[in-house]
Enzyme design. Structure first.
Site, PDB file in Angstrom:
ATOM      1  NE  ARG A 299    -129.951  47.442 -12.532  1.00 41.26           N
ATOM      2  CZ  ARG A 299    -131.267  47.635 -12.789  1.00 41.26           C
ATOM      3  NH1 ARG A 299    -131.878  48.713 -12.316  1.00 41.26           N
ATOM      4  NH2 ARG A 299    -131.949  46.765 -13.493  1.00 41.26           N
TER       5      ARG A 299
ATOM      6  CG  HIS B  11    -145.309  59.587  11.553  1.00 41.43           C
ATOM      7  ND1 HIS B  11    -146.141  60.678  11.340  1.00 41.43           N
ATOM      8  CD2 HIS B  11    -145.985  58.490  11.125  1.00 41.43           C
ATOM      9  CE1 HIS B  11    -147.278  60.249  10.817  1.00 41.43           C
ATOM     10  NE2 HIS B  11    -147.212  58.936  10.666  1.00 41.43           N
TER      11      HIS B  11
ATOM     12  NE  ARG C 261    -132.281  45.966  -9.160  1.00 42.23           N
ATOM     13  CZ  ARG C 261    -132.083  47.206  -8.742  1.00 42.23           C
ATOM     14  NH1 ARG C 261    -133.124  48.035  -8.656  1.00 42.23           N
ATOM     15  NH2 ARG C 261    -130.892  47.631  -8.408  1.00 42.23           N
TER      16      ARG C 261
ATOM     17  CD  GLU D 249    -143.772  63.548  12.305  1.00 45.62           C
ATOM     18  OE1 GLU D 249    -142.943  63.010  13.077  1.00 45.62           O
ATOM     19  OE2 GLU D 249    -144.943  63.143  12.167  1.00 45.62           O
TER      20      GLU D 249
END
Length: 287
Positions: free
Chosen positions: A235, A23, A181, A93
């Site tokens: 928030r 990856h 949300r 990785e």
């Protein structure tokens, strides 16, 4: 790291050609032991350009990697993309490539009114509201920051005179309902409606999406990790300023790597397994 067997690449340890990790597209030795982990792939280059030396290593999907030097310390950066699943791949990785110390450098939404836009939040631990960390450990397993990396981030923030908070972060898999949300057409379930008030009552500071996975994996594998995020949203006050404080978060993370490198050398020279503050005093007395 070679996954070739009988000339074939093994499915349980995939690489691109028997050498590069599948990856990230990196090999052993491509990265330093200290790796910064932004989510945004574009931020990898921005971070690398703050160093004294930097070189491009690899780009594949959401993973962009650079390595270089900052104030004499070997350092790397790899973007993780959004959320636990892609962050877990990066950690797996990077560990295979030789890294062992990780600092998430991201953005976050505060859920305390007194935390201002542009402030920095250093995570001492994370509420595991993600799914990926549960693939690694039972829900009761704690997602905690490495105290050495945490302390280095605090030291760096203080030395650079940045406004910061230290505390518990909530990591979610959902940016919308998972963080309170409304979804499409204002859909809200009961959990989404109550999550902010529930977490505030538990003295949680903020939302983000990767720390719990990174912390859980680092502890399982005997690595070190912490997180510093710039507050771009509050928030409670419903404020949002994209990229506010990001440059400060990067500066603090860079400086923390330099500090960790010095502490790690001090531990080696002193024959100590762990860093502790009076070790600095003993070092000064020897000079």
């Amino acid at each position: 790291m070679n996954s070739l067997e009988g000339g074939k690449i093994k499915a349980d340890s995939p690489t691109t050609d028997g050498r590069k990790l599948y990856h990230l597209g990196i090999s052993q030795g491509d990265v330093a032991r200290y790796v910064l982990l932004p989510g945004d792939p574009e931020r990898s280059e921005l971070i690398a350009k703050t160093w004294d030396e930097w070189r491009f290593i690899a780009r594949h999907r959401e993973y962009v990697t650079y390595s270089g030097k900052y104030k004499g310390a070997e350092i790397s950066v790899t973007s993780t993309g959004i959320g636990g699943p892609s962050a877990a791949i990066a950690i797996e990785e990077l560990l295979r490539a030789g890294a062992d110390t990780f600092i998430r450098v991201g953005t976050t939404g505060a859920i305390k009114e007194e935390i201002e836009i542009g402030d920095l939040i250093i995570s001492s631990g994370a509420v595991r509201l993600d799914g990926t960390s549960k693939q690694y450990a039972i829900p009761e397993y704690p997602a905690v920051s490495s105290y050495e990396v945490l302390l280095a981030l605090v030291e760096a923030a203080e030395s650079l005179n940045k406004r910061y908070w230290v505390g518990i972060t909530a990591s979610t898999d959902s940016f919308y309902l998972g963080q309170g949300r409304p979804g499409y057409k204002n859909f809200m379930n009961s959990w989404a409606k109550s999550i902010i008030s529930e977490l505030k009552s538990l003295n949680v500071l903020n939302f983000e999406m990767e720390a719990s996975t990174i912390f859980t994996m680092a502890n399982i594998y005997g690595a070190r990790a912490s997180s510093i995020c710039a507050v771009i949203a509050n928030r409670v006050t419903n404020e949002f300023v994209p990229n506010a404080g990001v440059d400060d978060a990067v500066k603090v993370a860079d400086e923390a790597v330099k500090i960790l490198s010095e502490w790690d050398e001090l531990k080696r020279n002193s024959g100590k397994r762990s860093f502790y503050p009076s070790l600095l005093l003993k070092d000064k007395m020897r000079l």
